[in-house]
Motif scaffolding. Structure first.
Motif, PDB file in Angstrom:
ATOM      1  N   SER A  13      29.545 -77.585  68.163  1.00 55.58           N
ATOM      2  CA  SER A  13      30.574 -76.544  67.506  1.00 55.58           C
ATOM      3  C   SER A  13      31.049 -74.774  68.957  1.00 55.58           C
ATOM      4  O   SER A  13      31.425 -74.685  69.423  1.00 55.58           O
ATOM      5  N   ALA A  14      29.671 -74.320  68.724  1.00 51.38           N
ATOM      6  CA  ALA A  14      29.134 -73.447  70.160  1.00 51.38           C
ATOM      7  C   ALA A  14      28.123 -73.143  71.256  1.00 51.38           C
ATOM      8  O   ALA A  14      27.095 -73.918  70.371  1.00 51.38           O
ATOM      9  N   LEU A  15      28.105 -72.945  71.915  1.00 52.19           N
ATOM     10  CA  LEU A  15      26.610 -72.787  72.752  1.00 52.19           C
ATOM     11  C   LEU A  15      26.526 -71.292  73.206  1.00 52.19           C
ATOM     12  O   LEU A  15      27.660 -70.807  73.465  1.00 52.19           O
ATOM     13  N   LEU A  49      20.906 -63.168  61.346  1.00 48.53           N
ATOM     14  CA  LEU A  49      22.319 -64.187  61.204  1.00 48.53           C
ATOM     15  C   LEU A  49      21.820 -64.552  60.043  1.00 48.53           C
ATOM     16  O   LEU A  49      22.502 -65.509  59.692  1.00 48.53           O
ATOM     17  N   ALA A  50      20.724 -65.526  59.219  1.00 51.77           N
ATOM     18  CA  ALA A  50      20.389 -65.754  58.244  1.00 51.77           C
ATOM     19  C   ALA A  50      21.052 -65.632  56.968  1.00 51.77           C
ATOM     20  O   ALA A  50      21.504 -66.049  55.717  1.00 51.77           O
ATOM     21  N   GLU A  51      21.688 -63.735  57.101  1.00 48.57           N
ATOM     22  CA  GLU A  51      22.983 -63.378  56.216  1.00 48.57           C
ATOM     23  C   GLU A  51      24.228 -63.983  55.843  1.00 48.57           C
ATOM     24  O   GLU A  51      24.600 -64.253  54.626  1.00 48.57           O
ATOM     25  N   HIS A  52      24.069 -65.205  57.133  1.00 41.28           N
ATOM     26  CA  HIS A  52      25.637 -65.625  56.436  1.00 41.28           C
ATOM     27  C   HIS A  52      25.241 -67.630  57.750  1.00 41.28           C
ATOM     28  O   HIS A  52      26.408 -68.110  57.353  1.00 41.28           O
ATOM     29  N   ASP A  75      23.681 -59.646  66.744  1.00 44.59           N
ATOM     30  CA  ASP A  75      25.297 -58.898  66.527  1.00 44.59           C
ATOM     31  C   ASP A  75      26.083 -59.691  68.184  1.00 44.59           C
ATOM     32  O   ASP A  75      26.893 -59.799  67.608  1.00 44.59           O
ATOM     33  N   ALA A  76      25.369 -60.408  68.803  1.00 51.66           N
ATOM     34  CA  ALA A  76      25.976 -60.543  69.993  1.00 51.66           C
ATOM     35  C   ALA A  76      26.175 -62.191  69.216  1.00 51.66           C
ATOM     36  O   ALA A  76      27.783 -62.471  69.928  1.00 51.66           O
ATOM     37  N   VAL A  77      25.618 -62.456  68.779  1.00 49.56           N
ATOM     38  CA  VAL A  77      25.904 -63.639  68.645  1.00 49.56           C
ATOM     39  C   VAL A  77      26.696 -64.048  66.974  1.00 49.56           C
ATOM     40  O   VAL A  77      27.987 -64.999  67.358  1.00 49.56           O
ATOM     41  N   ARG A  78      26.785 -62.832  66.848  1.00 50.33           N
ATOM     42  CA  ARG A  78      27.224 -63.280  65.205  1.00 50.33           C
ATOM     43  C   ARG A  78      28.378 -62.816  65.954  1.00 50.33           C
ATOM     44  O   ARG A  78      29.531 -63.536  65.244  1.00 50.33           O
ATOM     45  N   SER A  79      29.479 -62.068  66.684  1.00 48.75           N
ATOM     46  CA  SER A  79      30.646 -62.124  67.025  1.00 48.75           C
ATOM     47  C   SER A  79      30.809 -62.544  67.742  1.00 48.75           C
ATOM     48  O   SER A  79      32.909 -62.901  67.446  1.00 48.75           O
ATOM     49  N   PHE A  80      30.720 -63.188  68.577  1.00 48.39           N
ATOM     50  CA  PHE A  80      30.586 -64.371  69.345  1.00 48.39           C
ATOM     51  C   PHE A  80      31.164 -65.357  68.436  1.00 48.39           C
ATOM     52  O   PHE A  80      32.779 -66.807  68.734  1.00 48.39           O
ATOM     53  N   LEU A  81      30.278 -65.728  67.201  1.00 49.07           N
ATOM     54  CA  LEU A  81      30.584 -66.961  66.189  1.00 49.07           C
ATOM     55  C   LEU A  81      31.833 -66.561  65.524  1.00 49.07           C
ATOM     56  O   LEU A  81      32.624 -67.456  65.432  1.00 49.07           O
ATOM     57  N   GLY A  82      31.664 -65.035  65.311  1.00 46.04           N
ATOM     58  CA  GLY A  82      33.098 -64.711  64.390  1.00 46.04           C
ATOM     59  C   GLY A  82      33.906 -65.062  64.931  1.00 46.04           C
ATOM     60  O   GLY A  82      34.811 -65.144  64.274  1.00 46.04           O
ATOM     61  N   GLY A  83      35.026 -64.570  65.971  1.00 49.33           N
ATOM     62  CA  GLY A  83      35.852 -64.816  67.137  1.00 49.33           C
ATOM     63  C   GLY A  83      36.414 -66.443  66.970  1.00 49.33           C
ATOM     64  O   GLY A  83      37.064 -66.027  67.898  1.00 49.33           O
ATOM     65  N   ALA A  84      35.736 -67.291  66.839  1.00 48.80           N
ATOM     66  CA  ALA A  84      36.446 -68.686  66.877  1.00 48.80           C
ATOM     67  C   ALA A  84      37.770 -68.478  66.495  1.00 48.80           C
ATOM     68  O   ALA A  84      38.009 -68.227  65.400  1.00 48.80           O
TER      69      ALA A  84
END
Length: 265
Positions: free
Chosen positions: A114-116, A48-51, A256-265
């Motif tokens: 912002s998101a959980l 996750l630290a990449e982004h 991947d699940a976390v990035r997909s969720f946060l990126g879909g805001a």
């Protein structure tokens, strides 16, 4: 830990709370579960630290953080609030197991989140989670029998089978968990103490990702269903062939699940 910064803040009761910080970008604060430290989530955090700026908190009573004699769930919510203040406005929060209960309680109380992302919060929606096992575990801790206490927790509460428990005993993770056993009874009591007080979690307004292992214990399934059915902005994602420790076994899948969720805001 190469590339990590070690930081501290002070909770409402004066207890120092520490974390490891990696990456740059929007903040993600991670609250780990029982008998662990923030380092258990390091493989996920490194991805996750990449982004993101990832803050791996050591909850009170372990690692980089201090402790105090008085304890209840609100104490840990205050700890998380202190870290969120350091993170700045609008951080996302990942909570695992008991850490997911803390994260959910903080969100329900109005924390600036912002998101959980909640991975199997053990809410006692059907029955007590620990029950008699909590008494047995506490007695073992009082007697200094920390390995027995850990075995009780993993078999009677997490529902780990004996072959998997035997394998775990042969890993470095076992000794790290044994060292943290003294913090376990108070957290089990706090979980069971939520019986009759679950409505507080239905006030969460933040968009919420609920992670669930495909092979996890039934009480985790029940707790996740309880939240999915009551939260206005909840998404459920099942992790194939995993139970309660997918962040250790398949960190890339969890990240991947976390990035997909946060990126879909």
């Amino acid at each position: 830990m190469q590339g990590a910064l070690f930081k501290h803040t002070t909770s409402a009761d004066g207890t120092p709370i520490g974390w490891r910080q990696l990456g740059t970008g929007p903040a993600i604060v991670i609250a780990h579960g029982a008998i662990s430290t923030g380092e258990q989530w390091l493989p996920v955090a490194q991805i996750l630290a990449e982004h993101y700026t990832v803050m791996l908190v050591d909850r009170r009573g372990r690692g980089l953080s201090g402790d105090a004699a008085d304890y209840d769930l609100s104490t840990e919510v205050a700890d998380l609030d202190a870290v969120l203040a350091a993170a700045g406005p609008g951080a996302a929060v990942i909570g695992h197991s008991y850490g997911a209960i803390i994260a959910a309680a903080a969100a329900a109380a109005g924390a600036d989140i912002s998101a959980l992302i909640l991975y199997e919060p053990p809410l006692p929606v059907v029955d007590l989670i620990a029950g008699d096992a909590c008494t047995s575990c506490a007695a073992a801790v009082a007697a200094g029998e920390h390995e027995r206490a850990l075995s009780i927790m993993l078999t009677d509460i997490v529902n780990m089978d004996e072959p998997d428990l035997a394998d775990l005993r042969q890993t470095p993770m076992w000794e790290r968990m044994v060292d943290l056993v003294p913090t376990l009874p108070r957290e089990l009591r706090a979980i069971d103490g939520l019986v009759g007080d679950l409505d507080r979690f239905t006030t969460i307004q933040q968009r919420t990702l609920l992670l669930l292992g495909e092979t996890t214990a039934q009480y985790q399934v029940d707790a996740t269903r309880f939240l999915v059915e009551r939260l206005p902005a909840a998404t459920r994602v099942e992790i194939p062939e995993q139970a309660h420790f997918a962040h250790v076994a398949v960190p890339g899948t969890v990240a991947d699940a976390v990035r997909s969720f946060l990126g879909g805001a």
